[in-house]
Design a protein around this motif. Structure first.
Motif, PDB file in Angstrom:
ATOM      1  N   ARG A 128      -8.076 -10.988 -35.921  1.00 15.62           N
ATOM      2  CA  ARG A 128      -8.288  -9.648 -35.371  1.00 15.62           C
ATOM      3  C   ARG A 128      -9.718  -9.537 -34.877  1.00 15.62           C
ATOM      4  NH1 ARG A 128      -6.334  -5.343 -39.842  1.00 15.62           N
ATOM      5  NH2 ARG A 128      -6.996  -3.937 -38.157  1.00 15.62           N
ATOM      6  N   ARG A 205      -7.871  -9.147 -42.053  1.00 14.70           N
ATOM      7  CA  ARG A 205      -6.788 -10.068 -41.743  1.00 14.70           C
ATOM      8  C   ARG A 205      -5.761  -9.459 -40.771  1.00 14.70           C
ATOM      9  NH1 ARG A 205      -5.145 -14.177 -45.106  1.00 14.70           N
ATOM     10  NH2 ARG A 205      -6.006 -13.123 -46.938  1.00 14.70           N
ATOM     11  N   PHE A 206      -5.291 -10.309 -39.849  1.00 15.95           N
ATOM     12  CA  PHE A 206      -4.141  -9.963 -39.023  1.00 15.95           C
ATOM     13  C   PHE A 206      -2.897 -10.531 -39.684  1.00 15.95           C
ATOM     14  CE2 PHE A 206      -0.995 -11.144 -35.792  1.00 15.95           C
ATOM     15  CZ  PHE A 206      -0.800  -9.915 -35.170  1.00 15.95           C
ATOM     16  N   ARG A 207      -1.925  -9.669 -39.973  1.00 14.44           N
ATOM     17  CA  ARG A 207      -0.715 -10.113 -40.663  1.00 14.44           C
ATOM     18  C   ARG A 207       0.341 -10.540 -39.650  1.00 14.44           C
ATOM     19  NH1 ARG A 207       0.711  -6.130 -45.629  1.00 14.44           N
ATOM     20  NH2 ARG A 207       2.643  -7.344 -45.405  1.00 14.44           N
ATOM     21  N   GLU A 208       0.761 -11.777 -39.755  1.00 17.14           N
ATOM     22  CA  GLU A 208       1.754 -12.316 -38.839  1.00 17.14           C
ATOM     23  C   GLU A 208       3.134 -11.702 -39.058  1.00 17.14           C
ATOM     24  OE1 GLU A 208       1.707 -16.512 -39.247  1.00 17.14           O
ATOM     25  OE2 GLU A 208      -0.344 -16.739 -38.475  1.00 17.14           O
ATOM     26  N   ASN A 212       0.613  -4.981 -40.719  1.00 14.96           N
ATOM     27  CA  ASN A 212      -0.537  -4.104 -40.476  1.00 14.96           C
ATOM     28  C   ASN A 212      -0.051  -2.779 -39.901  1.00 14.96           C
ATOM     29  OD1 ASN A 212      -1.837  -7.094 -39.619  1.00 14.96           O
ATOM     30  ND2 ASN A 212      -3.068  -5.833 -41.002  1.00 14.96           N
ATOM     31  N   GLN A 215       0.091  -2.151 -36.142  1.00 21.47           N
ATOM     32  CA  GLN A 215       1.134  -2.739 -35.311  1.00 21.47           C
ATOM     33  C   GLN A 215       2.352  -1.822 -35.144  1.00 21.47           C
ATOM     34  OE1 GLN A 215       0.464  -6.565 -37.774  1.00 21.47           O
ATOM     35  NE2 GLN A 215       1.518  -7.270 -35.954  1.00 21.47           N
TER      36      GLN A 215
END
Length: 811
Positions: A128, A205-208, A212, A215
């Motif tokens: 991110r 963190r960007f959550r795959e 988040n 999103q």
């Protein structure tokens, strides 16, 4: 005990990231007793709730609250935790993020030191983006002049008292942007903000898995409502005009890059229309032209189209936003334009919508610098993103502070480098430039006038001109002691010229010592006796000048000044002897360079000095020199020279040499009762007493009253020796009868080491530190009614030296 920090963590379906999150809090270098963890589970169903209970069972400082129904966002859990928090500070953390190990310790220490109510810890994005400019500074910053308002996420340290005193809470009716509203309110009531910009405190963190909250799909209200609240709050409550403008510009930047870009590309025409009209209302109410300079070129174009009411082109611009970073530069009429969509197409959009001339940022570095006689040579590199400067013209501009008088010096260029600049776009190459400053002839053959001159680099390319203050730091491009003393003007007056890096790392030239004066100094760092040789170690300097530019002379001068003094000169390459200017005569031997023991810079040596070390040797085994020294008290003088400039002064001692007496008194071989003693005067200067005027040998031979040793039938004679006889010399105790006749001579048993260097002496007089002895004599051998005295015999001396007598009747 009340904790320092309450770490608040709202949790909703955060596995497996929650494990790393909690571990990062528990591994903080801040003592665990100073941290409490308050986790609020918002009805998770992925095992997060069970994991929280497991951690709480192992860690008493962790408290977990479970909600039976989910709230839909982090606001309610954060508010619930605030009601329970009792730390001096509160830190808001998301359950999928990670803390750096020293984060809380550093932030709490900074908040306490700066008395700040908010501390930003540097955030690193993991997949991110995060603001870079917000963390460029460290320490306490100005809210309105710094870049901290770029970062409005809640992952910060807040003083809990400002939260409670102002009843700050997260708006539970808003699930998008509510954190920005909370942080802005906190800023507006805080008494100060600080930044930990030199340590990675928080990892975002960007959550795959799409977990988040950022999103989620947003309606028009979620897209715009928080921006409307923020702009109204800023306009109403920020009284600082500049700060209000910058804060509003920050929200317009967000409006262009997030709200419009993400909203007007929606397939629903009604959605696009409603969002557009609400953004137009914000433009009409709050926009000011000076805000264009605060936002990026693409965002500026989008805001211009918003102001024109051109929805159709704004939508197309939003669709092509990904191409904005690669838009070609077009140069025309001394201006630079980005070829964004609709540039010079029909119907025409005004060129000034695309003008980025004032946004082009010239970058440069100083690669090397050095003196060639009286000429200062500079070499550096310049670069500008997306622009090849190989054919550019460069000018070095010196601007004098005060009247801003400028001197322009043409710079030459070398081939454009193929390697990219380290902090620019990958396709940006560096161009090498060179410039010279002939200081005595810089201004049309005349000397550069005195004052402080700031260096700038100007570049001309495609009819555009850009300039910047020339950086001086990095890679050793500018030596720390780069000054010179130069003959200037018709009279040849010697003037200090010092190129230096300012506190902001920029190159300036001080001509005349306005801010960087050249000052002479010297100090003795140690004194030692080696047999009959007196060894003096010290350092001399001229501030701002390198040691290699110095010539140092050390001399002894008699107080009354009647006779020539032994004198020594620092050799450039080899030590040599000199006496009164005659190199064939023995005298002071001065050795240039760091002494064998490694030496140490004197405490009085400033950071702006590059000290030249020296060792002075005075050999009293030489009859001629000892004879001369016997004529009185001598002072050490030092002369420091560079070019034709000379500074002469008495040689001071270092602050570590505090006693009046530095070394052992040396009896003279040529004159009975005379001695040589190195000492520091009351004014702090090194001197030599060559005739025992202040330190006679007699006063250095100390015999204490004798005392009887019980039943052993012996008498002890304790004593101390401030003077030592040297090699082959003898010290005895004489026993005299009542008529003064010497009845016996008894050698003094002495095991002391007289030749150690005296690094620091703290007693004055230092008699208690003199080498001690104890002589034991059978009491039966003592002459009744007699006396005892110390006698020193020096090899080659005309006669012995006697100390004070003690009465044997005192036994």
């Amino acid at each position: 005990m009340r904790p320092d920090v309450s770490v608040v963590i709202p949790v909703y379906n955060s596995m497996p990231y929650l494990v790393e999150c909690l571990d990062s809090v528990l591994k903080q270098t801040l003592d665990a007793s100073r941290i409490e963890i308050i986790a609020v589970d918002d009805a998770s169903d992925d095992g997060s709730a069970e994991l929280l209970d497991q951690y709480a069972g192992r860690h008493p400082a962790m408290v977990v609250h479970h909600r039976e129904t989910g709230s839909g966002g982090p606001s309610l859990p954060r508010n619930q935790a605030l009601e329970q928090a009792c730390g001096r500070y509160v830190f808001f953390m998301d359950a999928d993020d990670v803390l750096g190990e020293e984060a809380l310790e550093r932030m709490v220490a900074m908040a306490d030191r700066d008395e700040s109510d908010i501390v930003l810890g540097k955030i690193i994005g993991l997949g991110r983006t995060s603001s870079v400019k917000a963390y460029q500074q460290s320490g306490k910053v100005d809210l309105f002049r710094s870049e901290v308002y770029r970062a409005l996420s809640p992952q910060k340290l807040f003083r809990r008292s400002i939260i409670e005193e102002n009843r700050l809470r997260f708006d539970e009716k808003i699930w998008w942007g509510e954190d920005q509203i909370f942080v802005t309110e906190a800023h507006l009531v805080s008494r100060g903000v600080s930044v930990v910009g030199d340590y990675d405190c928080y990892f975002l963190r960007f959550r795959e898995d799409g977990g988040n909250i950022t999103q989620r799909v947003r309606g028009v209200d979620e897209m715009v409502q928080h921006v409307e609240i923020l702009m109204e709050m800023v306009a109403d409550r920020v009284s600082d005009d500049h700060g209000r403008m910058r804060f509003l510009a920050r929200h317009f930047r967000y409006l262009a890059s997030n709200v419009l870009r993400g909203g007007i590309t929606n397939d629903d025409a009604g959605y696009r229309s409603r969002l557009w009209e609400r953004c137009r209302a914000l433009y009409e109410r709050y926009w000011a032209p000076e805000m264009h300079a605060e936002i990026g070129a693409y965002e500026s174009l989008q805001i211009r189209l918003l102001g024109e009411g051109d929805l159709e082109r704004s939508v197309e611009l939003a669709h092509r936003a990904e191409d904005s970073t690669e838009a070609e530069l077009v140069f025309d009429g001394g201006r630079a334009y980005r070829r964004y969509p609709f540039f010079r197409t029909a119907p025409a959009v005004p060129d000034h919508f695309y003008d980025v001339t004032d946004r082009l940022r010239l970058r440069a570095s100083l690669v090397s610098s050095g003196w060639d006689g009286t000429t200062l040579r500079l070499e550096g590199e310049a670069w500008l993103t997306d622009v090849d400067l190989a054919g550019a013209g460069f000018t070095l501009v010196l601007r004098r502070r005060g009247d801003k008088h400028e001197l322009r010096l043409a710079a030459t260029t070398a081939d454009s480098g193929a390697r990219p600049a380290a902090d620019s776009a990958p396709d940006t190459a560096r161009t090498r430039w060179r410039a010279t400053i002939d200081v005595p002839a810089a201004e049309d053959g005349a000397s550069l006038t005195t004052g402080v001159w700031d260096a700038r680099l100007h570049a001309s390319f495609h009819g555009v001109r850009r300039s910047l203050r020339l950086p001086a730091t990095g890679g050793g491009a500018l030596a720390p002691h780069a000054g010179r003393l130069l003959a200037m003007g018709p009279a040849g007056e010697v003037v200090p010229v010092v190129p230096y890096a300012t506190t902001s790392g920029r190159l300036s030239l001080d001509v005349g010592g306005w801010l960087r004066p050249v000052e002479a100094g010297a100090a003795v760092t140690s004194v030692a006796w080696d047999g009959d040789r007196l060894l003096v170690t010290g350092a001399a300097w001229l501030t701002e000048l390198p040691a290699g530019e110095l010539s140092v002379t050390v001399a002894l001068r008699r107080r009354a000044g009647e006779t020539p003094a032994p004198r020594g000169q620092l050799a450039r390459w080899n030590p040599f002897r000199a006496l009164g200017g005659n190199p064939r005569s023995p005298g002071l031997v001065v050795t240039r360079g760091t002494p064998r023991d490694g030496g140490r810079s004197p405490a009085s040596c400033p950071a702006s000095a590059d000290p030249e070390f020296f060792t002075v040797e005075l050999d009293l085994g030489n009859a001629r020199d000892e004879s001369r020294l016997g004529g009185g008290v001598w002072d050490f003088w030092v002369t420091v020279e560079s070019g034709s400039e000379s500074r002469e002064f008495r040689l001071p001692s270092d602050s570590g040499l505090t006693s009046e007496v530095l070394g052992r008194t040396r009896p003279s071989r040529r004159k009975a009762g005379a001695s040589v003693t190195a000492y520091v005067t009351r004014g702090g200067y090194l001197a030599v007493d060559g005739q025992g005027k202040h330190f006679p040998v007699r006063s250095q031979l100390h015999l204490e009253a004798p005392r009887r040793r019980g039943k052993a039938g012996e008498t002890e004679f304790p004593g101390r020796l401030g003077a030592l006889p040297g090699e082959n010399g003898v010290i005895t105790v004489e026993l005299l009868d009542a008529r003064g006749t010497v009845m016996r001579e008894l050698p003094v048993p002495f095991d002391g080491e007289p030749d150690e260097a005296v690094e620091s002496v703290t007693s004055e007089p230092p008699a208690a530190e003199w080498p001690a002895f104890t002589l034991r004599v059978p009491t039966a051998l003592l002459p009744p009614g007699g006396t005892a005295r110390l006698r020193m015999t020096v090899e080659g001396a005309p006669g012995p030296v006697y100390g004070e007598s003690v009465k044997l009747s005192d036994v």
